[in-house]
Design a protein around this motif. Structure first.
Motif, PDB file in Angstrom:
ATOM      1  N   GLN A   9     -32.012 -62.668 -19.727  1.00 46.78           N
ATOM      2  CA  GLN A   9     -31.522 -63.881 -20.376  1.00 46.78           C
ATOM      3  C   GLN A   9     -32.557 -64.412 -21.364  1.00 46.78           C
ATOM      4  O   GLN A   9     -32.213 -64.845 -22.463  1.00 46.78           O
ATOM      5  CB  GLN A   9     -31.193 -64.951 -19.330  1.00 46.78           C
ATOM      6  N   GLU A  10     -33.828 -64.368 -20.978  1.00 46.16           N
ATOM      7  CA  GLU A  10     -34.902 -64.821 -21.863  1.00 46.16           C
ATOM      8  C   GLU A  10     -34.983 -63.933 -23.111  1.00 46.16           C
ATOM      9  O   GLU A  10     -35.144 -64.426 -24.233  1.00 46.16           O
ATOM     10  CB  GLU A  10     -36.236 -64.786 -21.114  1.00 46.16           C
ATOM     11  N   LYS A  11     -34.842 -62.643 -22.916  1.00 45.47           N
ATOM     12  CA  LYS A  11     -34.876 -61.700 -24.034  1.00 45.47           C
ATOM     13  C   LYS A  11     -33.719 -61.969 -24.997  1.00 45.47           C
ATOM     14  O   LYS A  11     -33.910 -61.961 -26.217  1.00 45.47           O
ATOM     15  CB  LYS A  11     -34.801 -60.268 -23.496  1.00 45.47           C
ATOM     16  N   GLU A  12     -32.530 -62.208 -24.466  1.00 48.48           N
ATOM     17  CA  GLU A  12     -31.366 -62.505 -25.304  1.00 48.48           C
ATOM     18  C   GLU A  12     -31.589 -63.791 -26.094  1.00 48.48           C
ATOM     19  O   GLU A  12     -31.242 -63.866 -27.273  1.00 48.48           O
ATOM     20  CB  GLU A  12     -30.108 -62.636 -24.453  1.00 48.48           C
ATOM     21  N   THR A  13     -32.175 -64.789 -25.461  1.00 46.30           N
ATOM     22  CA  THR A  13     -32.443 -66.065 -26.133  1.00 46.30           C
ATOM     23  C   THR A  13     -33.421 -65.862 -27.287  1.00 46.30           C
ATOM     24  O   THR A  13     -33.213 -66.387 -28.383  1.00 46.30           O
ATOM     25  CB  THR A  13     -33.002 -67.095 -25.130  1.00 46.30           C
ATOM     26  N   LYS A  14     -34.485 -65.099 -27.049  1.00 45.31           N
ATOM     27  CA  LYS A  14     -35.471 -64.834 -28.097  1.00 45.31           C
ATOM     28  C   LYS A  14     -34.842 -64.063 -29.252  1.00 45.31           C
ATOM     29  O   LYS A  14     -35.122 -64.345 -30.417  1.00 45.31           O
ATOM     30  CB  LYS A  14     -36.660 -64.056 -27.528  1.00 45.31           C
ATOM     31  N   THR A  15     -33.990 -63.104 -28.940  1.00 36.97           N
ATOM     32  CA  THR A  15     -33.322 -62.321 -29.976  1.00 36.97           C
ATOM     33  C   THR A  15     -32.424 -63.215 -30.822  1.00 36.97           C
ATOM     34  O   THR A  15     -32.423 -63.123 -32.055  1.00 36.97           O
ATOM     35  CB  THR A  15     -32.500 -61.176 -29.348  1.00 36.97           C
ATOM     36  N   LYS A  16     -31.681 -64.097 -30.176  1.00 36.25           N
ATOM     37  CA  LYS A  16     -30.797 -65.009 -30.911  1.00 36.25           C
ATOM     38  C   LYS A  16     -31.611 -65.925 -31.824  1.00 36.25           C
ATOM     39  O   LYS A  16     -31.203 -66.203 -32.954  1.00 36.25           O
ATOM     40  CB  LYS A  16     -29.955 -65.836 -29.939  1.00 36.25           C
ATOM     41  N   LYS A  17     -32.768 -66.402 -31.342  1.00 36.01           N
ATOM     42  CA  LYS A  17     -33.618 -67.270 -32.161  1.00 36.01           C
ATOM     43  C   LYS A  17     -34.160 -66.513 -33.375  1.00 36.01           C
ATOM     44  O   LYS A  17     -34.222 -67.056 -34.477  1.00 36.01           O
ATOM     45  CB  LYS A  17     -34.773 -67.825 -31.329  1.00 36.01           C
ATOM     46  N   LYS A  18     -34.539 -65.240 -33.173  1.00 40.00           N
ATOM     47  CA  LYS A  18     -35.034 -64.431 -34.291  1.00 40.00           C
ATOM     48  C   LYS A  18     -33.945 -64.214 -35.325  1.00 40.00           C
ATOM     49  O   LYS A  18     -34.192 -64.285 -36.527  1.00 40.00           O
ATOM     50  CB  LYS A  18     -35.554 -63.079 -33.787  1.00 40.00           C
ATOM     51  N   ILE A  19     -32.735 -63.934 -34.871  1.00 43.89           N
ATOM     52  CA  ILE A  19     -31.615 -63.722 -35.788  1.00 43.89           C
ATOM     53  C   ILE A  19     -31.331 -64.996 -36.572  1.00 43.89           C
ATOM     54  O   ILE A  19     -31.154 -64.969 -37.791  1.00 43.89           O
ATOM     55  CB  ILE A  19     -30.360 -63.245 -35.019  1.00 43.89           C
ATOM     56  N   LYS A  20     -31.315 -66.129 -35.884  1.00 48.90           N
ATOM     57  CA  LYS A  20     -31.060 -67.405 -36.548  1.00 48.90           C
ATOM     58  C   LYS A  20     -32.147 -67.690 -37.568  1.00 48.90           C
ATOM     59  O   LYS A  20     -31.866 -68.097 -38.697  1.00 48.90           O
ATOM     60  CB  LYS A  20     -30.981 -68.538 -35.529  1.00 48.90           C
ATOM     61  N   LYS A  21     -33.395 -67.456 -37.201  1.00 46.77           N
ATOM     62  CA  LYS A  21     -34.509 -67.687 -38.110  1.00 46.77           C
ATOM     63  C   LYS A  21     -34.391 -66.777 -39.329  1.00 46.77           C
ATOM     64  O   LYS A  21     -34.637 -67.188 -40.456  1.00 46.77           O
ATOM     65  CB  LYS A  21     -35.837 -67.437 -37.394  1.00 46.77           C
TER      66      LYS A  21
END
Length: 75
Positions: free
Chosen positions: A55-67
């Motif tokens: 779940q933490e990995k998915e959250t970080k990936t989503k933040k990178k994509i948004k950024k």
């Protein structure tokens, strides 16, 4: 088969696992097979840790994509 986010969230609650088992069976396991019961608890803990890390990995990936999308708009 990939698990849905709802299923992943349910796995992160250890009481869900033990609530699904008969209380008498759990008590017998604790009394007569303490080593095996401890091993079971460790495995459940490891499973929960893996779910939380995913779940933490998915959250970080989503933040990178948004950024990344945000930065593309500034160009």
């Amino acid at each position: 088969m990939k698990k849905t986010k709802k299923e992943l969230q349910d796995l992160s609650d250890p009481s869900e696992f033990f609530d699904s088992m008969d209380q008498g069976v759990l008590l017998q396991m604790m009394q007569y097979y303490p080593i095996q019961f401890k091993a079971m608890c460790i495995l459940v803990s490891l499973d929960i840790q893996l779910v939380l890390e995913e779940q933490e990995k998915e959250t970080k990936t989503k933040k990178k994509i948004k950024k990344s999308y945000d930065n593309q708009g500034k160009i």
